[in-house]
Motif scaffolding. Structure first.
Motif, PDB file in Angstrom:
ATOM      1  N   THR A 241       0.836  -1.158   0.092  1.00 33.94           N
ATOM      2  CA  THR A 241      -0.096  -0.113   0.017  1.00 33.94           C
ATOM      3  C   THR A 241       0.879   1.200  -0.062  1.00 33.94           C
ATOM      4  OG1 THR A 241      -1.695  -1.231   1.342  1.00 33.94           O
ATOM      5  CG2 THR A 241      -2.082   1.137   1.471  1.00 33.94           C
ATOM      6  N   ARG A 243       3.920   1.430  -1.150  1.00 38.35           N
ATOM      7  CA  ARG A 243       4.490   1.502  -2.556  1.00 38.35           C
ATOM      8  C   ARG A 243       3.567   2.127  -3.354  1.00 38.35           C
ATOM      9  NH1 ARG A 243       7.121  -4.262  -2.985  1.00 38.35           N
ATOM     10  NH2 ARG A 243       7.394  -3.675  -5.229  1.00 38.35           N
ATOM     11  N   VAL A 244       2.360   1.684  -3.522  1.00 37.53           N
ATOM     12  CA  VAL A 244       1.051   2.408  -4.323  1.00 37.53           C
ATOM     13  C   VAL A 244       1.083   4.002  -4.235  1.00 37.53           C
ATOM     14  CG1 VAL A 244      -1.278   2.392  -4.708  1.00 37.53           C
ATOM     15  CG2 VAL A 244      -0.125   0.009  -4.450  1.00 37.53           C
ATOM     16  N   ALA A 247       4.081   5.286  -5.835  1.00 40.46           N
ATOM     17  CA  ALA A 247       3.881   5.228  -7.382  1.00 40.46           C
ATOM     18  C   ALA A 247       2.850   6.262  -7.815  1.00 40.46           C
ATOM     19  CB  ALA A 247       3.453   3.539  -7.670  1.00 40.46           C
ATOM     20  N   LYS A 248       1.702   6.439  -7.047  1.00 40.84           N
ATOM     21  CA  LYS A 248       0.687   7.312  -7.473  1.00 40.84           C
ATOM     22  C   LYS A 248       1.319   8.616  -7.454  1.00 40.84           C
ATOM     23  CE  LYS A 248      -3.614   4.976  -6.242  1.00 40.84           C
ATOM     24  NZ  LYS A 248      -4.674   4.778  -5.067  1.00 40.84           N
ATOM     25  N   ALA A 250       4.188   9.742  -7.836  1.00 38.79           N
ATOM     26  CA  ALA A 250       5.113   9.686  -8.973  1.00 38.79           C
ATOM     27  C   ALA A 250       4.180   9.851 -10.276  1.00 38.79           C
ATOM     28  CB  ALA A 250       5.988   8.493  -9.169  1.00 38.79           C
ATOM     29  N   LEU A 251       3.257   9.453 -10.373  1.00 37.81           N
ATOM     30  CA  LEU A 251       2.438   9.662 -11.754  1.00 37.81           C
ATOM     31  C   LEU A 251       1.739  10.796 -11.808  1.00 37.81           C
ATOM     32  CD1 LEU A 251       0.286   6.232 -12.233  1.00 37.81           C
ATOM     33  CD2 LEU A 251       1.781   7.273 -13.799  1.00 37.81           C
ATOM     34  N   GLU A 252       1.591  11.321 -10.528  1.00 47.12           N
ATOM     35  CA  GLU A 252       0.937  12.725 -10.624  1.00 47.12           C
ATOM     36  C   GLU A 252       1.820  13.802 -10.819  1.00 47.12           C
ATOM     37  OE1 GLU A 252      -1.145  12.850  -6.690  1.00 47.12           O
ATOM     38  OE2 GLU A 252      -2.729  11.369  -7.361  1.00 47.12           O
TER      39      GLU A 252
END
Lengths: 253, 63
Positions: A241, A243-244, A247-248, A250-252
């Motif tokens: 969770t 790491r998610v 990663a989220k 990083a995407l934003e």
């Protein structure tokens, strides 16, 4: 290294989790089988394994069926005490090192403790209802365990009431350590207050015979393996969770 | 009813609902919880795989 990448004896943590979970199922099933097919029945505080005469007919054993709850109720209760140690230990480690992982470990340990505490209460209440004819008695063991239950629930109430992550972790660590103090008190209360309705099971001179001890320890081992497995699964879930979230983020960006 | 059977059933079966109820609650609690967290773990793993793939896809043209 993330939680799931740790290896021991060439096997990944995931494999170990499922091995121990399976073993826990096997051991608890073995304990259950022993409980109902091999352990003698108990009358009050005495093992009865002799011929009795009921209605003029000799009967082997006067059965007190409700005592069969003991073989799972006590291991679950003991496991709740043992898992709660990790709340206190990780609380201390967090207060010393101020690292988030210890707060996470303490929270998950308390979550597993809560599961065991609720199951202890549920099985104990059913036993109490049959043995003593009432759902609840304010005797020392039940009272101290009830306080422990409230403190474990209070731990999560406290966490949910504080928004600031650092402050929440610090308060929860301190509360977890204080709450744990009740565990050894609740465990030892039957020895400290001899009038307690709960008998001292493990005592000099022996309270249980070998077949009862085997069933008890199989159940105990099963419960501890189960506790370790679910603790690791929750830890792994929390790791992913986190790491998610990273990663989220990083995407934003 | 046979008095012997009545006595046996009284002593044995009186406790049965409580014993069976306790074991049912216990197994339901333990394995219900294990099932729930395993399912949740698989869910977040899938989510992570999707997000990591998106991150790597987004980063691919620049590499």
């Amino acid at each position: 290294m993330s939680v799931g990448e740790k290896r021991f004896l060439g096997l990944g943590l995931y494999t170990w989790i499922y091995i121990t979970l399976g073993l826990a199922a096997v051991l608890t099933t073995a304990a259950l089988t022993m409980t109902f097919f091999f352990t003698p029945v108990v009358l009050a505080d005495t093992v009865v394994d002799e011929l009795r005469v009921i209605g003029g007919v000799p009967i082997q054993n006067q059965l007190l069926f409700s005592q069969k709850i003991f073989y799972f109720h006590v291991p679950v209760a003991m496991s709740s005490f043992l898992v709660f140690i990790f709340t206190a230990l990780n609380g201390v480690r967090f207060l010393i090192k101020k690292e988030k992982i210890y707060d996470t470990k303490a929270r998950i340990a308390t979550e597993v403790t809560l599961l065991f505490v609720l199951l202890t209460m549920a099985t104990g209440i059913l036993w109490t209802r049959y043995e003593w004819g009432t759902w609840w008695v304010w005797e020392p063991r039940l009272t101290t365990y009830f306080i422990l239950t409230l403190m474990v629930i209070g731990y999560f109430v406290l966490r949910n009431s504080i928004d600031d992550e650092e402050r929440r972790a610090t308060y929860a660590a301190a509360f977890g350590i204080i709450a744990f103090i009740n565990a050894p008190i609740s465990f030892a209360i039957t020895r400290l207050v001899p009038s307690s309705a709960h008998p001292v099971v493990f005592r000099a001179g022996g309270g249980l015979i070998s077949s009862q001890l085997i069933a008890f320890f199989l159940g105990m081992a099963g419960m501890l393996l189960f506790a370790w497995s679910v603790y690791q699964i929750r830890l792994r879930e929390q790791d992913i969770t986190d790491r998610v979230e990273v990663a989220k983020a990083a995407l934003e960006e | 009813m046979d008095p012997v059977l009545q006595e046996i059933y009284r002593t044995v079966l009186d406790g049965a609902p409580f014993v069976l109820g306790a074991y049912f609650l216990l197994w339901l609690g333990l394995f219900g919880y294990a099932f729930m967290i395993t399912k949740r773990l698989k869910g977040v793993e899938k989510e992570l795989a999707v997000i990591e793939e998106s991150v790597s896809r987004r980063g691919a043209p620049n590499s």
